[in-house]
Each structure stands twice: as C-alpha cells, then as structure tokens.
Design an enzyme around this catalytic site. Structure first.
Site, PDB file in Angstrom:
ATOM      1  NE  ARG A  51      -3.006  -2.347   2.958  1.00 34.91           N
ATOM      2  CZ  ARG A  51      -3.776  -2.638   4.297  1.00 34.91           C
ATOM      3  NH1 ARG A  51      -3.680  -1.734   5.132  1.00 34.91           N
ATOM      4  NH2 ARG A  51      -4.633  -3.780   4.354  1.00 34.91           N
ATOM      5  CG  ASP A  53       1.855   5.848   3.045  1.00 34.53           C
ATOM      6  OD1 ASP A  53       1.173   4.959   3.231  1.00 34.53           O
ATOM      7  OD2 ASP A  53       2.978   6.125   3.741  1.00 34.53           O
ATOM      8  NE  ARG A 198       6.193  10.134   3.859  1.00 37.14           N
ATOM      9  CZ  ARG A 198       4.895  10.499   4.027  1.00 37.14           C
ATOM     10  NH1 ARG A 198       3.921   9.772   3.625  1.00 37.14           N
ATOM     11  NH2 ARG A 198       4.503  11.850   4.310  1.00 37.14           N
TER      12      ARG A 198
END
Length: 247
Positions: A51, A53, A198
């Site tokens: 997934r 973001d 991140r």
C-alpha cells in the site's frame, strides 16, 4: 478464472494512496478495479504488492487479479491503458499460476527516495523530489545506515501506534547515489511498515545535517518508540521502484 499479473507505474500526486477506501474514489486500486469491472461486467478485486501512501509514486508496482473473460491478455492491457487516467499506466501484463499473490509472494521491495540539496528544484522535476535545499554529509548517513540494516524491530520507525502485528523486518540494504545537487537513496527489504521508509529517511537526513550522530541509530531501534526517531519526510520524493519474486 485466470490469474493475471500487472506491472503498473503511477504518479501518486493527486491520489489518496494505493488502497481502495470508502471515503474517497481517488485511489490507484480503485481506478484499476473500476476499469476492469467495466470490461468484465462483474466485480474484480486487484491485489497490490503493498500500500503506497497518499502522494507516493510507483515505477513498478506489482498487482494481480482473477477474471473469467474471453479476451487475450494484450486486449485486457490495451483496454486498461485506454480508460485509465493518464497518470496511471500498465507497463506489462502476463498470466501467472493460480496461487500467485502479489503481496504474499513478494520476497523483497526497493523504494527510492529523491532529495534536492540545491537552492531550487528543477521545474519539470518539482513534483517528484523533496526540496531539502541543504547540503548533507553523505558519509555520516552511510555510517548510520549500516547500523539500521539487518533484521530488527522497527517499531520506532512506524507511524501506526496501534500496530498489533510484528514490527520486525529485514532491511537488507540502504544505498546512496549522488548526482550533482541531488541525492538518491534506495531502501531494500523484505517488507516495510507504515511510513517506515519516510521516517528512516528523515532520521538519516538529520544525521546528514549533523543534528544526530550515526551511533544513535542502535539506541533508536532498541527504544521501540516512534518519538525517538526523526521526522517523516514528505511523500513526493518517494517511489516504489521494484518488487522481486521467486517464481
């Protein structure tokens, strides 16, 4: 039912991520499923390798879906590319074994993060790179990265505080490539937690700015506390670069 695998590239700038959600129709999975359902006349579920973001891009996202339709693979691919938005493209489509699952069978993934250290972004690159606009000590970042690689509990690098599943992952390597005023950082591992790349990148940037010492990485890992790690860098610099399988 035939199981098809697709390789997809997309500009995530205007999307709310890969995964289909009930409160938005702006997802990559949702757009692909809508086109497939129009083609097949029935509900189709597309499984992605992971997934991404909101705002994150993909160069080679892998997905698979099962359909029962009297059309060749090339026809399905052409139909998808004809009706998908211009910022989503199916690069390849092939038939795979019935039990193949793009997420469950993935062996490792590589994410690329792009940073502009110069005073201003290049105009036509501005949506796909993080404008840090500060010089980084890459050697210090490499020393820190070496301490992060390997199998660890990466709970300190996960934004999901309610995570109930294991937060242990194997971060196989972090590679740095400098090109003029730009820095490209690649993260390869067997899986990644929510916002993990991140947060890792933000922590390494703080090392590169001499706000942290490379040696602090071991303590951050042991703390199992998100507050101990660095900031979460913005999504525009992040790309899912590749997904590898053993077939």
């Amino acid at each position: 039912m035939t199981n098809y695998r697709i390789i997809v590239e997309y500009d995530g700038s205007r999307y709310d991520g890969w995964q289909k959600q009930g409160n938005t129709d702006q997802t990559i999975q949702g757009k692909i499923e809508t086109v497939l359902e129009r083609l097949c006349g029935q509900s189709v579920e597309v499984h992605g390798s992971g997934r991404t973001d909101a705002g994150v891009h993909a160069l080679n996202q892998v997905a698979n879906f099962h359909v029962d339709i009297n059309k060749k693979g090339q026809e399905i691919m052409e139909y998808l590319n004809h009706y998908l938005p211009e910022d989503i493209r199916v690069k390849a489509l092939d038939q795979v074994p019935e039990r193949f699952h793009s997420r469950l069978n993935a062996q490792e993934k590589t994410y690329l993060y792009r940073i502009e250290m110069g005073e201003k972004k290049q105009v036509f690159d501005r949506k796909y790179i993080y404008g840090l606009h500060k010089s980084l000590d890459v050697e210090a970042m490499e020393r820190a990265a070496a301490l992060l690689c390997g199998e660890h509990d990466f709970k300190s690098f996960c934004s999901n505080r309610k995570m109930k599943k294991s937060t242990v992952r194997n971060l196989k390597k972090i590679e740095f490539e400098k090109e003029d005023t730009r820095l490209f950082v690649r993260f390869t591992g067997n899986g990644f937690l929510y916002n993990m790349v991140r947060i890792l990148m933000g922590t390494l940037i703080e090392v590169g700015l001499k706000e942290r010492r490379p040696e602090e990485m071991s303590g951050i890992l042991k703390a199992l506390d998100r507050q101990m790690a660095g900031y979460t860098v913005p999504p525009e610099g992040l790309f899912l670069e590749s997904v590898n399988y053993l077939l």
